[in-house]
Write a protein that holds these residues in place. Structure first.
Motif, short mmCIF file in Angstrom:
data_model
loop_
_atom_site.label_atom_id
_atom_site.label_comp_id
_atom_site.label_asym_id
_atom_site.label_seq_id
_atom_site.Cartn_x
_atom_site.Cartn_y
_atom_site.Cartn_z
N ALA A 137 68.22 71.96 45.23
CA ALA A 137 66.95 72.04 45.96
C ALA A 137 67.00 71.22 47.25
O ALA A 137 66.58 71.68 48.32
N TYR A 138 67.55 70.00 47.17
CA TYR A 138 67.63 69.15 48.37
C TYR A 138 68.64 69.70 49.37
O TYR A 138 68.48 69.55 50.58
N ARG A 139 69.68 70.34 48.87
CA ARG A 139 70.64 70.97 49.79
C ARG A 139 69.96 72.11 50.55
O ARG A 139 70.17 72.27 51.76
N ALA A 140 69.13 72.89 49.85
CA ALA A 140 68.40 73.97 50.52
C ALA A 140 67.44 73.41 51.56
O ALA A 140 67.30 73.96 52.67
N GLN A 141 66.77 72.29 51.23
CA GLN A 141 65.86 71.68 52.20
C GLN A 141 66.62 71.17 53.42
O GLN A 141 66.12 71.27 54.56
N TYR A 142 67.79 70.64 53.21
CA TYR A 142 68.61 70.18 54.34
C TYR A 142 69.01 71.36 55.23
O TYR A 142 68.97 71.27 56.47
N ARG A 143 69.36 72.48 54.61
CA ARG A 143 69.72 73.67 55.40
C ARG A 143 68.51 74.19 56.17
O ARG A 143 68.64 74.66 57.31
N ILE A 144 67.34 74.14 55.55
CA ILE A 144 66.12 74.57 56.24
C ILE A 144 65.86 73.69 57.46
O ILE A 144 65.56 74.17 58.55
N GLN A 145 65.97 72.37 57.27
CA GLN A 145 65.72 71.45 58.38
C GLN A 145 66.78 71.60 59.46
O GLN A 145 66.49 71.54 60.66
N GLY A 146 68.03 71.83 59.06
CA GLY A 146 69.10 72.00 60.04
C GLY A 146 68.93 73.24 60.89
O GLY A 146 69.37 73.28 62.05
N ALA A 147 68.26 74.25 60.34
CA ALA A 147 68.04 75.48 61.11
C ALA A 147 67.14 75.24 62.31
O ALA A 147 67.18 76.00 63.29
N ALA A 148 66.32 74.18 62.28
CA ALA A 148 65.42 73.88 63.41
C ALA A 148 66.18 73.45 64.64
O ALA A 148 65.63 73.44 65.75
N LEU A 149 67.46 73.07 64.49
CA LEU A 149 68.26 72.68 65.65
C LEU A 149 68.70 73.88 66.47
O LEU A 149 69.14 73.72 67.62
N LEU A 150 68.62 75.08 65.92
CA LEU A 150 69.07 76.27 66.61
C LEU A 150 67.88 77.15 66.98
O LEU A 150 66.87 77.17 66.27
N PRO A 151 67.99 77.88 68.09
CA PRO A 151 66.89 78.77 68.47
C PRO A 151 66.76 79.93 67.49
O PRO A 151 67.76 80.44 66.98
N GLU A 152 65.53 80.32 67.24
CA GLU A 152 65.27 81.46 66.38
C GLU A 152 65.13 82.70 67.25
O GLU A 152 64.27 82.77 68.13
N VAL A 153 66.00 83.68 67.04
CA VAL A 153 66.03 84.90 67.83
C VAL A 153 65.59 86.05 66.95
O VAL A 153 66.07 86.20 65.82
N GLY A 154 64.66 86.86 67.45
CA GLY A 154 64.17 87.98 66.68
C GLY A 154 63.92 89.20 67.53
O GLY A 154 63.89 89.13 68.77
N ILE A 155 63.79 90.32 66.88
CA ILE A 155 63.47 91.58 67.56
C ILE A 155 62.03 91.94 67.20
O ILE A 155 61.67 92.03 66.03
N ASP A 156 61.22 92.13 68.23
CA ASP A 156 59.82 92.49 68.04
C ASP A 156 59.57 93.89 68.63
O ASP A 156 59.95 94.16 69.79
N GLY A 157 59.00 94.71 67.82
CA GLY A 157 58.64 96.04 68.29
C GLY A 157 57.14 96.27 68.14
O GLY A 157 56.52 95.75 67.21
N ARG A 158 56.56 97.04 69.08
CA ARG A 158 55.13 97.32 68.98
C ARG A 158 54.87 98.74 69.46
O ARG A 158 55.58 99.28 70.31
N ALA A 159 53.84 99.32 68.90
CA ALA A 159 53.40 100.65 69.31
C ALA A 159 51.91 100.73 69.03
O ALA A 159 51.47 100.49 67.90
N GLY A 160 51.12 101.03 70.06
CA GLY A 160 49.68 101.05 69.88
C GLY A 160 49.00 102.14 70.70
O GLY A 160 49.51 102.57 71.74
N ARG A 161 47.88 102.59 70.22
CA ARG A 161 47.06 103.59 70.92
C ARG A 161 45.63 103.07 70.94
O ARG A 161 45.15 102.48 69.95
N SER A 162 44.92 103.30 72.06
CA SER A 162 43.54 102.87 72.17
C SER A 162 42.71 103.89 72.96
O SER A 162 43.25 104.55 73.86
N ARG A 163 41.43 104.03 72.64
CA ARG A 163 40.52 104.96 73.32
C ARG A 163 39.40 104.17 73.98
O ARG A 163 38.77 103.30 73.35
N THR A 164 39.14 104.46 75.24
CA THR A 164 38.08 103.79 76.00
C THR A 164 36.97 104.79 76.30
O THR A 164 37.23 105.86 76.89
N PRO A 165 35.71 104.52 75.87
CA PRO A 165 34.61 105.45 76.15
C PRO A 165 34.39 105.61 77.66
O PRO A 165 34.75 104.74 78.47
N GLY A 166 33.76 106.73 78.05
CA GLY A 166 33.55 107.03 79.46
C GLY A 166 32.67 106.02 80.16
O GLY A 166 32.90 105.69 81.33
#
Length: 474
Positions: A85-114
């Motif tokens: 458990a403590y080894r896992a916590q150490y790995r979690i804390q160590g991950a904060a030293l590196l940037p977190e890179v992710g892929i974000d996708g979005r798709a949206g539709r909206s209607r505006t009244p006249g």
């Protein structure tokens, strides 16, 4: 985007700063050598640092029960899981030293009244995007994240040494429980054999009373020995059963039926030399664990100090965007964003100062704990060395007492048979002989127990744990 290499260079340059105080191991609050005197054996150049438990315990039966305990004992299993458990916590804390890179996708539709549209007509619009980027990466300018990482590492290492301490204690406790079980079995055997002799003598005295050669007083005296021994037989029978239950709990499973009984008169343990240096205490896992906790507390001070300084967070990404899903990868759809943020604490009601004070107090607490563990360890080893220097002679004296008691019993029996002495003298000789035999077994168990506890107090001879650098490279 042209400024990105410059920002990375700046981050790497500033990342070398750290506010962790230089760690200095506290001076051990004990003498550099163990006590000397009448209770201690003469000094020798021996060293037990490399003796593992398999070499220390010579009895194959002890190897069997200890092996079972190391596999099945629940407390040891829990200690091993705590390490994971403590080894896992150490790995979690160590991950904060590196940037977190992710892929974000979005798709949206909206209607505006006249009536809300600038053109006066209703409108339906779309928004689609795909982006790869950083998610709130903190530049560790003042070493706050690295301080927390160091604290997590030392806590993990402390859990490893705590597991070794649990294992060492388990090995010692199983061995003592086994030897206690065997001693009580031998005490039961000796008492049962003596009870048979007492009953035989009672029959002879009763026959003599009927023939007029013995008095009713002799019969009553002989019966007191029988009744006393009978009570001891039941007591030792109960104790053997309880010893077996205790050993079964420690090993976590049933005791093998094929377990070979040990003779405690044999050399069941390796010899521990006298004159050991106090520096051997540093191999004790509980002392190493206490020092790791102290280093972790020292690192927490660095994190608390860094909280006073500005924090810089980077968020950014690069990708593509379009009003149409099919146009995400068309020419000219590229998009990017770069959002650096800086936070400077101005007023927080004294929270940061209180956090720093708390971290410093915790370090002083860990210093006191570390010194207390060393003092306790020194006392345990000193007590064990005092026992090591005196038990041999005490056992030899008790063996002499057993031999003398046997001779006394034989002479008293002969003088009673010849009518020279009353049965009272024989009664005293028989009681003394049984007591001497029982005390010899009890003393031998105490001697073995003291040697096992000394082996435990010396740290058990386990190899040194991994260093922080070893773990960081994994």
């Amino acid at each position: 985007m042209t400024h990105k290499p410059l920002l990375l260079l700046l981050a790497m340059t500033l990342g070398g700063c750290s506010l962790i105080s230089e760690y200095k191991r506290p001076e051990a609050p004990v003498p550099s050598t163990f006590p000397e005197g009448a209770a201690y054996a003469a000094r020798s150049s021996g060293n037990t640092a490399q003796i593992d438990w398999q070499s220390f315990f010579k009895d194959p039966a002890v190897h069997t029960v200890v092996d079972l305990a190391l596999v099945n004992n629940r407390d040891l299993r829990k200690a091993a899981l705590n390490v994971d458990a403590y080894r896992a916590q150490y790995r979690i804390q160590g991950a904060a030293l590196l940037p977190e890179v992710g892929i974000d996708g979005r798709a949206g539709r909206s209607r505006t009244p006249g009536d809300l549209s600038s053109s006066g007509h209703q409108a339906t619009t779309g928004d689609n995007g795909l982006q790869v980027g950083l998610t709130s990466y903190e530049l560790d300018v003042w070493g706050r994240v690295r301080s927390q990482d160091r604290s997590a590492l030392e806590t993990y290492l402390a859990s490893e040494d705590t597991q070794r301490s649990v294992q060492l204690g388990l090995v010692a406790n199983v061995a003592v429980a086994y030897f206690t079980w065997r001693t009580d079995q031998q005490l039961l055997e000796v008492t049962q054999s003596t009870l048979q002799n007492y009953r035989h003598n009672l029959e002879l005295v009763q026959a003599g009373s009927e023939a007029g050669t013995a008095s009713d007083l002799d019969v009553r005296q002989a019966r007191t020995l029988v009744d006393s021994a009978r009570g001891q037989v039941y007591a030792f029978t109960r104790q053997v059963a309880q010893d077996e239950n205790a050993l079964r709990l420690l090993i976590g499973t049933n005791i093998p039926a094929s377990l070979r009984a040990s003779d405690l008169d044999d050399a069941v343990l390796s010899e521990i030399p006298a004159g050991l240096p106090a520096a051997l205490l540093q191999q004790r896992p509980d002392i190493r664990a206490a020092e790791h906790q102290l280093i972790a507390a020292n690192a927490n001070i660095g994190a608390a100090r860094a909280a006073f300084f500005p924090s810089i967070t980077l968020t950014g990404g690069v990708g593509t965007a379009s009003s149409r899903l099919s146009g995400l990868f068309d020419s000219g759809s590229e998009s990017w964003s770069f959002v650096p943020q800086i936070h400077l604490p101005i007023f927080n009601g004294g929270r940061l100062k209180a956090s720093l004070d708390y971290a410093k107090i915790q370090r002083e607490i860990e210093v006191s704990h570390y010194e207390s563990v060393i003092q306790t360890a020194f006392r345990e080893v000193a007590d064990g060395l005092a026992a090591l220097g005196t038990w041999d002679e005490q056992i030899a004296s008790q063996r002499d007492l057993v031999r003398t008691s046997e001779e006394y019993n034989q002479m008293a029996q002969q003088r009673y048979d010849e009518g020279v002495d009353s049965y009272l003298a024989l009664l005293d000789a028989q009681r003394q002989l049984l007591s001497a035999r029982q005390q010899l077994l009890t003393d031998r168990l105490a001697q073995i127990t003291s040697q096992v506890q000394l082996y435990k107090a010396l740290g058990g001879g386990w190899s040194a744990p991994q260093t922080s650098r070893d773990v960081a490279q994994q």
